[in-house]
Motif scaffolding. Structure first.
Motif, PDB file in Angstrom:
ATOM      1  N   GLY A 148       0.802  -1.215   0.000  1.00  0.00           N
ATOM      2  CA  GLY A 148       0.000   0.000   0.000  1.00  0.00           C
ATOM      3  C   GLY A 148       0.839   1.272   0.000  1.00  0.00           C
ATOM      4  O   GLY A 148       0.403   2.304   0.506  1.00  0.00           O
ATOM      5  N   CYS A 149       2.028   1.189  -0.566  1.00  0.00           N
ATOM      6  CA  CYS A 149       2.931   2.347  -0.607  1.00  0.00           C
ATOM      7  C   CYS A 149       2.469   3.316  -1.692  1.00  0.00           C
ATOM      8  O   CYS A 149       2.335   2.935  -2.854  1.00  0.00           O
ATOM      9  N   GLY A 150       2.256   4.549  -1.305  1.00  0.00           N
ATOM     10  CA  GLY A 150       1.917   5.589  -2.267  1.00  0.00           C
ATOM     11  C   GLY A 150       3.174   6.148  -2.904  1.00  0.00           C
ATOM     12  O   GLY A 150       4.263   6.084  -2.342  1.00  0.00           O
ATOM     13  N   ARG A 151       3.011   6.718  -4.080  1.00  0.00           N
ATOM     14  CA  ARG A 151       4.159   7.283  -4.805  1.00  0.00           C
ATOM     15  C   ARG A 151       4.881   8.343  -3.972  1.00  0.00           C
ATOM     16  O   ARG A 151       6.098   8.338  -3.873  1.00  0.00           O
ATOM     17  N   GLY A 152       4.119   9.233  -3.351  1.00  0.00           N
ATOM     18  CA  GLY A 152       4.723  10.286  -2.544  1.00  0.00           C
ATOM     19  C   GLY A 152       5.494   9.730  -1.364  1.00  0.00           C
ATOM     20  O   GLY A 152       6.594  10.192  -1.049  1.00  0.00           O
ATOM     21  N   GLU A 153       4.928   8.723  -0.715  1.00  0.00           N
ATOM     22  CA  GLU A 153       5.590   8.091   0.427  1.00  0.00           C
ATOM     23  C   GLU A 153       6.913   7.452   0.007  1.00  0.00           C
ATOM     24  O   GLU A 153       7.930   7.576   0.694  1.00  0.00           O
ATOM     25  N   LEU A 154       6.905   6.782  -1.150  1.00  0.00           N
ATOM     26  CA  LEU A 154       8.122   6.150  -1.647  1.00  0.00           C
ATOM     27  C   LEU A 154       9.178   7.189  -2.030  1.00  0.00           C
ATOM     28  O   LEU A 154      10.365   7.004  -1.786  1.00  0.00           O
ATOM     29  N   GLU A 155       8.730   8.301  -2.620  1.00  0.00           N
ATOM     30  CA  GLU A 155       9.677   9.348  -3.000  1.00  0.00           C
ATOM     31  C   GLU A 155      10.358   9.949  -1.780  1.00  0.00           C
ATOM     32  O   GLU A 155      11.570  10.162  -1.780  1.00  0.00           O
ATOM     33  N   VAL A 156       9.592  10.214  -0.741  1.00  0.00           N
ATOM     34  CA  VAL A 156      10.176  10.775   0.482  1.00  0.00           C
ATOM     35  C   VAL A 156      11.166   9.796   1.093  1.00  0.00           C
ATOM     36  O   VAL A 156      12.287  10.159   1.470  1.00  0.00           O
ATOM     37  N   ALA A 157      10.780   8.535   1.183  1.00  0.00           N
ATOM     38  CA  ALA A 157      11.664   7.518   1.760  1.00  0.00           C
ATOM     39  C   ALA A 157      12.913   7.334   0.907  1.00  0.00           C
ATOM     40  O   ALA A 157      14.019   7.175   1.431  1.00  0.00           O
TER      41      ALA A 157
END
Length: 127
Positions: A89-98
C-alpha cells in the motif's frame, strides 16, 4: 528476587527481538514496510551504478544493439518492486520521500554520464 529474574527475562527477550529485527532485507518480496522497500531499492541502485561505471551508451549498444539497457533492467527488477509496493500500500509520494533519505550519497558513487543520468529522476523527486 522473583521480580529481578522477571526483569532479566524481559531485558534479554527484548535484546533478542531487537537483534532479530536488524536483519537486512535484501529482496523486494521480503520488505514489510515501504521504508524497507526503498532500502532494498538503494542496494539495487548501487548495483546498477556499479554496472554503469565508466560505461557509455555506445558501449552498451555495442554489447546489445537491440536492448542496450537489458542488463540494467534485469538488475532493477522494476515489476517486483512495483508489485511489492502495491501489496504494502505504498503511495508514490511516500516512496519518493523515503527514497530521498535512503538514496543519499549515491551521487558520489556515480561514475560517468550514464550513471548520473540514471540517478537524475531520484534527485529530481527530492527537490
Amino acid at each position: 528476587m522473583r521480580s529481578s529474574i522477571m526483569s532479566m527475562v524481559v531485558v534479554v527477550g527484548s535484546l533478542l527481538v531487537a537483534a532479530c529485527g536488524d536483519d537486512k532485507v535484501s529482496e523486494p518480496s521480503d520488505a514489510t514496510t515501504c521504508v524497507e522497500l526503498t532500502k532494498v531499492g538503494r542496494v539495487v541502485a548501487g548495483q546498477v551504478l556499479e554496472s554503469l561505471a565508466g560505461q557509455t551508451l555506445a558501449n552498451l549498444e555495442a554489447d546489445n544493439p537491440e536492448q542496450p539497457f537489458a542488463a540494467v533492467d534485469r538488475l532493477m527488477r522494476t515489476s517486483e518492486f512495483e508489485d511489492r509496493a502495491r501489496q504494502l500500500g505504498c503511495g508514490r509520494g511516500e516512496l519518493e520521500v523515503a527514497a530521498c533519505l535512503a538514496y543519499q550519497g549515491l551521487a558520489q558513487q556515480a561514475e560517468g554520464d550514464l550513471a548520473l543520468e540514471y540517478l537524475a529522476p531520484y534527485f529530481t523527486a527530492c527537490g
